[in-house]
Write a protein that holds these residues in place. Sequence first.
Motif, PDB file in Angstrom:
ATOM      1  N   LYS A  28       0.840  -1.199   0.000  1.00 46.21           N
ATOM      2  CA  LYS A  28       0.000   0.000   0.000  1.00 46.21           C
ATOM      3  C   LYS A  28       0.872   1.243   0.000  1.00 46.21           C
ATOM      4  CE  LYS A  28      -3.900   2.276   2.231  1.00 46.21           C
ATOM      5  NZ  LYS A  28      -4.954   2.208   3.269  1.00 46.21           N
ATOM      6  N   GLU A  82      -7.553   4.483  -2.577  1.00 46.07           N
ATOM      7  CA  GLU A  82      -6.263   3.926  -2.149  1.00 46.07           C
ATOM      8  C   GLU A  82      -5.363   3.735  -3.369  1.00 46.07           C
ATOM      9  OE1 GLU A  82      -7.312   1.034   1.579  1.00 46.07           O
ATOM     10  OE2 GLU A  82      -7.942   0.359  -0.415  1.00 46.07           O
ATOM     11  N   TYR A 132      -1.973   1.419  -4.588  1.00 47.05           N
ATOM     12  CA  TYR A 132      -1.121   0.276  -4.281  1.00 47.05           C
ATOM     13  C   TYR A 132      -0.011   0.155  -5.319  1.00 47.05           C
ATOM     14  CZ  TYR A 132      -4.600  -1.243  -0.900  1.00 47.05           C
ATOM     15  OH  TYR A 132      -5.441  -1.299   0.174  1.00 47.05           O
ATOM     16  N   ASP A 153      -3.448   6.397   1.243  1.00 49.29           N
ATOM     17  CA  ASP A 153      -4.858   6.716   1.027  1.00 49.29           C
ATOM     18  C   ASP A 153      -4.977   7.952   0.145  1.00 49.29           C
ATOM     19  OD1 ASP A 153      -5.904   4.642   2.666  1.00 49.29           O
ATOM     20  OD2 ASP A 153      -5.428   5.834   4.439  1.00 49.29           O
ATOM     21  N   LYS A 212     -10.819  -6.067  -3.141  1.00 50.56           N
ATOM     22  CA  LYS A 212     -11.148  -4.698  -2.748  1.00 50.56           C
ATOM     23  C   LYS A 212     -12.558  -4.300  -3.186  1.00 50.56           C
ATOM     24  CE  LYS A 212      -7.303  -3.703  -0.737  1.00 50.56           C
ATOM     25  NZ  LYS A 212      -7.280  -3.370   0.719  1.00 50.56           N
TER      26      LYS A 212
END
Length: 383
Positions: A117, A126, A128, A120, A167
């Motif tokens: 990650k 998000e 990644y 945010d 997700k």
Amino acid sequence: MTTTNDKIKGMSAKEITPYVLEKKPLFILDVRNETDYKDWKIEGEKITSINIPYFELLEGVESVIDRIPVQDTVLVVCAKEGSSKFVAEQLVEAGRTNVFYLEGGMKAWSEYLEPVKVGDLQGGGELYQFVRIGKGCLSYMVVSNGEAAIVDTLRVTEVFEEFAKSKGAQIKHTIDTHLHADHISGGRKLADQVGATYWLPPKDAQEVVFDYEKLEDGEEILVGETRINIQALYSPGHTIGSTSFIVDNKYLLTGDILFIESIGRPDLAGLAEDWVSDLRNTLYSRYKQLSEDLIVLPAHFGKVTELGEGGLVAARLGDLYRNNPGLNMHDKLEFQRAVTENLPQHPNSYQQIRQTNMGKVTPTNEEQREMEIGPNRCAIHDK
């Protein structure tokens, strides 16, 4: 971790990755030939490796057993798996206990992706980074409000599908920053599989034989309802179409233009002399106009020293302008020599990879694995 019989145990690429990222001690006996070992091997701050070719161990391991630690974890490595199993069994019979073989060999190591990650995003999204730790490739996924976009998708597309599903996100876009020469892009394949839009810079797509959406300067690709913008920034030099992205006004995805400890090479399409000025302009002018607080996220890393906490490869743009040698060659002639002379050897099978990414040839899965074996070598130096 699997056991094939009572004597030898397998260790997967996923299980080996923490030894690299968490700097844990590991002893590796690599039984490939010397040329392959010198070209590319598993590395880490606390990883020790020796190379004894398999053919030297066919009659037994007595000649090398004294070089194998008694207490440490020992991993035997070969290209595909079979030879390492044989040698691992010999080591166990010779009295070593904590011995493993690499499941799937270096081919499996080349393909493993570790999701990390990055952070945010505004509005609940998000970001990644997917670290292809055995080859140095980096991909990215933006997730927001049930949608996802992937930048520089790798060939192992199932990893991205499964992660997006975990997700609760549907993949809407796959994007290539440029026409890759060191690895086979999975962007078009994944887009076809999930019904997404595949984007490619048109200046890199003059020879492609498939349909794509033109990725041009100033393009904004929205992901989710929270307007997580992926803003395209034309940044030629590695290729004539190379395009960077600014995500959420915080992250700069630089493709193969700028790395953490080096810069991109301009020669993989045979046009180094033509592209030197483009590369310099991108690095010394266009990027200079951006905020120094942007977090640089490249498409590759060359050394394990570029792996940060948790495996994240990232750095502040302002810090790179102070510390990256490629951004501190203020004499134009010095810069030209650095990016055109004494470069590392080309990536393995790079011409065939370019042809594959243009859609002109369609290698089998096994042929694609073979083509990608080895390090990426997209930087002007890899040492």
